[in-house]
Design a protein around this motif. Structure first.
Motif, PDB file in Angstrom:
ATOM      1  N   GLY A 131       0.787  -1.237   0.000  1.00 57.98           N
ATOM      2  CA  GLY A 131       0.000   0.000   0.000  1.00 57.98           C
ATOM      3  C   GLY A 131       0.808   1.271   0.000  1.00 57.98           C
ATOM      4  N   GLY A 132       2.163   1.135   0.092  1.00 58.80           N
ATOM      5  CA  GLY A 132       3.024   2.309  -0.001  1.00 58.80           C
ATOM      6  C   GLY A 132       3.455   2.527  -1.440  1.00 58.80           C
ATOM      7  N   PHE A 133       4.539   3.279  -1.611  1.00 57.62           N
ATOM      8  CA  PHE A 133       5.054   3.539  -2.948  1.00 57.62           C
ATOM      9  C   PHE A 133       6.489   3.038  -3.015  1.00 57.62           C
ATOM     10  CE2 PHE A 133       6.729   6.168  -6.460  1.00 57.62           C
ATOM     11  CZ  PHE A 133       5.744   5.912  -7.422  1.00 57.62           C
ATOM     12  N   GLY A 134       6.675   1.900  -3.704  1.00 59.91           N
ATOM     13  CA  GLY A 134       8.007   1.335  -3.843  1.00 59.91           C
ATOM     14  C   GLY A 134       8.826   2.073  -4.879  1.00 59.91           C
ATOM     15  N   VAL A 135      10.125   2.136  -4.651  1.00 59.52           N
ATOM     16  CA  VAL A 135      11.024   2.875  -5.541  1.00 59.52           C
ATOM     17  C   VAL A 135      12.271   2.046  -5.831  1.00 59.52           C
ATOM     18  CG1 VAL A 135      12.424   4.961  -5.832  1.00 59.52           C
ATOM     19  CG2 VAL A 135      10.210   5.104  -4.664  1.00 59.52           C
ATOM     20  N   LEU A 136      12.591   1.895  -7.110  1.00 56.90           N
ATOM     21  CA  LEU A 136      13.845   1.266  -7.522  1.00 56.90           C
ATOM     22  C   LEU A 136      14.966   2.291  -7.421  1.00 56.90           C
ATOM     23  CD1 LEU A 136      12.797  -0.641 -10.776  1.00 56.90           C
ATOM     24  CD2 LEU A 136      13.554  -1.699  -8.636  1.00 56.90           C
ATOM     25  N   GLY A 137      16.090   1.908  -6.853  1.00 61.65           N
ATOM     26  CA  GLY A 137      17.235   2.809  -6.779  1.00 61.65           C
ATOM     27  C   GLY A 137      18.172   2.565  -7.948  1.00 61.65           C
ATOM     28  N   ALA A 138      18.203   3.478  -8.921  1.00 67.28           N
ATOM     29  CA  ALA A 138      19.040   3.286 -10.107  1.00 67.28           C
ATOM     30  C   ALA A 138      20.525   3.396  -9.787  1.00 67.28           C
ATOM     31  CB  ALA A 138      18.660   4.297 -11.192  1.00 67.28           C
ATOM     32  N   ALA A 139      20.865   4.251  -8.822  1.00 68.35           N
ATOM     33  CA  ALA A 139      22.266   4.450  -8.424  1.00 68.35           C
ATOM     34  C   ALA A 139      23.144   4.656  -9.658  1.00 68.35           C
ATOM     35  CB  ALA A 139      22.746   3.288  -7.569  1.00 68.35           C
ATOM     36  N   SER A 140      24.214   3.876  -9.793  1.00 70.77           N
ATOM     37  CA  SER A 140      25.119   4.007 -10.948  1.00 70.77           C
ATOM     38  C   SER A 140      24.968   2.851 -11.930  1.00 70.77           C
ATOM     39  CB  SER A 140      26.575   4.084 -10.466  1.00 70.77           C
ATOM     40  OG  SER A 140      26.793   5.248  -9.690  1.00 70.77           O
ATOM     41  N   ALA A 141      23.825   2.186 -11.884  1.00 69.49           N
ATOM     42  CA  ALA A 141      23.598   1.039 -12.759  1.00 69.49           C
ATOM     43  C   ALA A 141      23.324   1.482 -14.193  1.00 69.49           C
ATOM     44  CB  ALA A 141      22.424   0.218 -12.243  1.00 69.49           C
ATOM     45  N   PRO A 142      23.735   0.690 -15.178  1.00 67.43           N
ATOM     46  CA  PRO A 142      23.448   0.998 -16.583  1.00 67.43           C
ATOM     47  C   PRO A 142      21.952   0.934 -16.874  1.00 67.43           C
ATOM     48  CG  PRO A 142      25.199  -0.636 -16.390  1.00 67.43           C
ATOM     49  CD  PRO A 142      24.579  -0.497 -15.030  1.00 67.43           C
TER      50      PRO A 142
END
Length: 307
Positions: free
Chosen positions: A36-47
């Protein structure tokens, strides 16, 4: 609890998961969104191609809205910005830079843009350039930080902009949640609290370190470089601070921390790894699922609100 942020992001609870490098991958993001929250992917330094695959994996695990955090210092920031546009994720959060050059592209794709800011000036600038909301992050947070505390930053940002504000830094329970709301926030962003979640891929050593931390166990390194980072104190932070005091060059300092976050998150290296965590770590004492974390916070908040 319905707020401007739950309406904007079409989520049940006004709780956003921080886009933490190496930590915020598809399992955690999907679990937070499913709760029920808002998930976030962390792109960081990934291609960019890695992030595209992570987006696909989140969609295999949830049909709920989720976002991507783009670290604008990444050498792949431009390519990742294009990928999230093509994939039309619900929202983009940004950090470590100014996202202005990407705003029009994201907005035209129907993506909500939510920059992380550490000052009133940057919040106002982001609003002028079309941001949909602002994450005002205080220095209590883990990882890269600004100088203002959450208590002082959030109300000033809330007064300065018309768009909704999300409070971040030092929030891990219902008391922190309600305090943020009283300061003018429409939601909270949490990082450290989700690091220890059952769905988090973080090494058990890292999770245990957070749960055993005291209120005074975090350290800020990198002040001399202009890029301060808050982590739990260990051999690496002590060596870093020693080098800073001796006037070490940026290259020497960067060499010391090269790959250190991965060492902590993936390998469980608690000596030379970078154990990024906020000051709130001292309040976190048990492992729970993302659903349990979110529902406990909302239950505590409701009890406080009804008093």
């Amino acid at each position: 609890m319905e707020t401007r942020i739950t309406q904007l992001l079409k989520i049940k609870y006004p709780i956003i998961q921080g886009g933490m490098a190496w930590v915020a991958e598809h399992n955690l993001a999907a679990a937070v969104s499913n709760a029920g929250g808002f998930g976030v992917l962390g792109a960081a330094s990934a291609p960019a191609d890695v992030i595209r695959q992570e987006i696909y994996k989140v969609r295999e695990l949830t049909d709920k809205p989720f976002g991507v955090n783009i670290m604008l210092m990444s050498p792949f920031a431009k390519e990742v910005a294009q990928v999230v546009t093509e994939e039309k994720v619900s929202a983009v959060t940004t950090g470590a830079g100014n996202p202005e050059k990407f705003l029009e592209m994201w907005k035209n794709a129907g993506i909500k843009v939510i920059p992380v800011v550490a000052s009133v000036a940057m919040a106002k600038r982001m609003e002028r350039h079309g941001a949909d909301a602002i994450i005002a992050e205080g220095t209590e947070a883990g990882g890269h930080i600004g100088q203002q505390t959450t208590m002082t930053l959030v109300p000033q940002v809330a007064d300065a902009v018309e768009i909704p504000v999300i409070a971040a830094g030092g929030i891990a329970d219902g008391r922190g949640f309600m305090a943020a709301m009283m300061l003018g926030a429409q939601a909270v962003q949490m990082g450290t609290g989700f690091v220890v979640a059952n769905e988090s891929i973080v090494h058990d050593n890292y999770k245990d370190k957070i749960m055993k931390a005291r209120d005074i166990d975090s350290e800020v390194t990198g002040l001399s470089t202009g890029h301060p980072v808050r982590s739990i104190r260990n051999q690496m932070t002590r060596e870093y601070l020693k080098l800073e005091k001796q006037g070490a060059s940026l290259e020497e300092l960067e060499y010391l921390t090269l790959g250190s976050l991965r060492k902590a998150v993936m390998d469980g290296d608690m000596k030379e790894g970078s154990i990024m965590a906020g000051q709130i770590a001292g309040l976190i004492s048990k492992r729970q699922s993302c659903k349990e974390i979110i529902e406990q916070i909302m239950k505590e908040a409701e009890q406080l609100r009804s008093k």
